[in-house]
Design a protein around this motif. Sequence first.
Motif, PDB file in Angstrom:
ATOM      1  N   LEU A 104       0.852  -1.178   0.000  1.00 27.70           N
ATOM      2  CA  LEU A 104       0.000   0.000   0.000  1.00 27.70           C
ATOM      3  C   LEU A 104       0.892   1.233   0.000  1.00 27.70           C
ATOM      4  CD1 LEU A 104      -2.950   1.132   0.358  1.00 27.70           C
ATOM      5  CD2 LEU A 104      -2.445   1.186   2.786  1.00 27.70           C
ATOM      6  N   LEU A 105       0.674   2.091  -0.945  1.00 29.85           N
ATOM      7  CA  LEU A 105       1.431   3.329  -1.044  1.00 29.85           C
ATOM      8  C   LEU A 105       0.450   4.481  -0.860  1.00 29.85           C
ATOM      9  CD1 LEU A 105       4.222   4.507  -1.588  1.00 29.85           C
ATOM     10  CD2 LEU A 105       3.644   4.550  -4.017  1.00 29.85           C
ATOM     11  N   ALA A 106       0.764   5.379   0.093  1.00 29.38           N
ATOM     12  CA  ALA A 106      -0.126   6.491   0.400  1.00 29.38           C
ATOM     13  C   ALA A 106       0.622   7.811   0.290  1.00 29.38           C
ATOM     14  CB  ALA A 106      -0.697   6.332   1.804  1.00 29.38           C
ATOM     15  N   ILE A 107      -0.145   8.856   0.070  1.00 26.62           N
ATOM     16  CA  ILE A 107       0.397  10.209   0.084  1.00 26.62           C
ATOM     17  C   ILE A 107      -0.363  10.973   1.156  1.00 26.62           C
ATOM     18  CG2 ILE A 107      -1.191  10.966  -1.734  1.00 26.62           C
ATOM     19  CD1 ILE A 107       0.957  12.947  -2.655  1.00 26.62           C
ATOM     20  N   ASN A 108       0.365  11.800   1.905  1.00 30.88           N
ATOM     21  CA  ASN A 108      -0.230  12.642   2.933  1.00 30.88           C
ATOM     22  C   ASN A 108      -0.132  14.074   2.424  1.00 30.88           C
ATOM     23  OD1 ASN A 108      -0.918  14.090   5.244  1.00 30.88           O
ATOM     24  ND2 ASN A 108       0.140  12.686   6.602  1.00 30.88           N
ATOM     25  N   VAL A 109      -1.278  14.698   2.206  1.00 31.03           N
ATOM     26  CA  VAL A 109      -1.328  16.031   1.613  1.00 31.03           C
ATOM     27  C   VAL A 109      -1.996  16.995   2.581  1.00 31.03           C
ATOM     28  CG1 VAL A 109      -2.085  17.380  -0.383  1.00 31.03           C
ATOM     29  CG2 VAL A 109      -1.577  14.963  -0.660  1.00 31.03           C
TER      30      VAL A 109
ATOM     31  N   GLY B 266      -1.371   6.277  -9.720  1.00 32.94           N
ATOM     32  CA  GLY B 266      -1.728   5.007  -9.117  1.00 32.94           C
ATOM     33  C   GLY B 266      -1.570   4.910  -7.613  1.00 32.94           C
ATOM     34  N   ILE B 267      -1.524   6.027  -6.915  1.00 39.04           N
ATOM     35  CA  ILE B 267      -1.415   5.990  -5.456  1.00 39.04           C
ATOM     36  C   ILE B 267      -2.580   5.177  -4.894  1.00 39.04           C
ATOM     37  CG2 ILE B 267      -2.737   8.066  -4.837  1.00 39.04           C
ATOM     38  CD1 ILE B 267       0.705   7.300  -3.441  1.00 39.04           C
ATOM     39  N   ASP B 268      -2.325   4.419  -3.847  1.00 38.12           N
ATOM     40  CA  ASP B 268      -3.360   3.569  -3.248  1.00 38.12           C
ATOM     41  C   ASP B 268      -4.243   4.311  -2.260  1.00 38.12           C
ATOM     42  OD1 ASP B 268      -2.477   1.051  -4.459  1.00 38.12           O
ATOM     43  OD2 ASP B 268      -0.721   1.286  -3.172  1.00 38.12           O
TER      44      ASP B 268
ATOM     45  N   HIS C 265     -11.146   7.606  -9.574  1.00 40.11           N
ATOM     46  CA  HIS C 265     -10.280   6.612  -8.931  1.00 40.11           C
ATOM     47  C   HIS C 265     -11.005   6.002  -7.733  1.00 40.11           C
ATOM     48  CE1 HIS C 265      -7.018   8.177 -11.419  1.00 40.11           C
ATOM     49  NE2 HIS C 265      -7.524   9.355 -11.147  1.00 40.11           N
ATOM     50  N   PRO C 266     -12.090   5.271  -7.982  1.00 43.60           N
ATOM     51  CA  PRO C 266     -12.895   4.731  -6.869  1.00 43.60           C
ATOM     52  C   PRO C 266     -12.158   3.706  -6.016  1.00 43.60           C
ATOM     53  CG  PRO C 266     -13.619   3.812  -8.961  1.00 43.60           C
ATOM     54  CD  PRO C 266     -12.610   4.886  -9.289  1.00 43.60           C
ATOM     55  N   GLU C 267     -11.076   3.150  -6.534  1.00 44.19           N
ATOM     56  CA  GLU C 267     -10.324   2.152  -5.771  1.00 44.19           C
ATOM     57  C   GLU C 267      -9.357   2.787  -4.764  1.00 44.19           C
ATOM     58  OE1 GLU C 267      -7.756   3.645  -8.911  1.00 44.19           O
ATOM     59  OE2 GLU C 267      -9.841   3.032  -8.952  1.00 44.19           O
ATOM     60  N   ALA C 268      -9.072   4.057  -4.932  1.00 46.74           N
ATOM     61  CA  ALA C 268      -8.144   4.737  -4.027  1.00 46.74           C
ATOM     62  C   ALA C 268      -8.823   4.969  -2.677  1.00 46.74           C
ATOM     63  CB  ALA C 268      -7.695   6.067  -4.618  1.00 46.74           C
ATOM     64  N   LEU C 269      -8.081   4.710  -1.612  1.00 47.68           N
ATOM     65  CA  LEU C 269      -8.593   4.942  -0.264  1.00 47.68           C
ATOM     66  C   LEU C 269      -8.465   6.420   0.078  1.00 47.68           C
ATOM     67  CD1 LEU C 269      -6.794   1.928   1.469  1.00 47.68           C
ATOM     68  CD2 LEU C 269      -9.126   2.007   0.568  1.00 47.68           C
TER      69      LEU C 269
END
Length: 179
Positions: free
Chosen positions: A1-6, A24-26, A45-49
Amino acid sequence: LLAINVMRAVSEYAPSVKRALECGIDAVVVGAGLPLDLPDLAQDHPEALLVPILSDARGVQLIVRKWERKKRLPDAIVIEHPRLAGGHLGAAKVADLGDPRFDFDNVIPQSLAFLRSAGVEREVPLIAAGGVRSHADIVQLQALGAAAVQLGTPFAVTDECDAHAEFKRVLAESTDEDM
């Protein structure tokens, strides 16, 4: 799982979120403001959390209600205590940092009660963050209803952390009264 904190408060928030999703961020985690528009930014991107960081039950209610209208729920919500979360100021004024509405004893049960009344308690886990330093803290937060906890500061004093030695010393020697 790869996430970005914005941070919602930065000017490049929307372009950063859109670009991360295109790449493609998760997961997208957003703090420093109310990400009311995050479902819109992620609509392709409905699959992105999508995980907002909030500090009080009022914010949880607002986000869930607004996002439900956009046919999206948060995949989790980080409940971050603004006085205890290493530099994250989830209060409008410094004087508000001691406001009991931010205390986990209040915000977690109130948020869970709202999620329960909305019929989404099982769909939106709460993650407590800020001031979590021990197993006892974790047990207490889970007893309040947190599905998970986030720890940050305890790892800042480890050998693996590249923080300055004096910073590590100050953290290691701090007490609850210092918080």
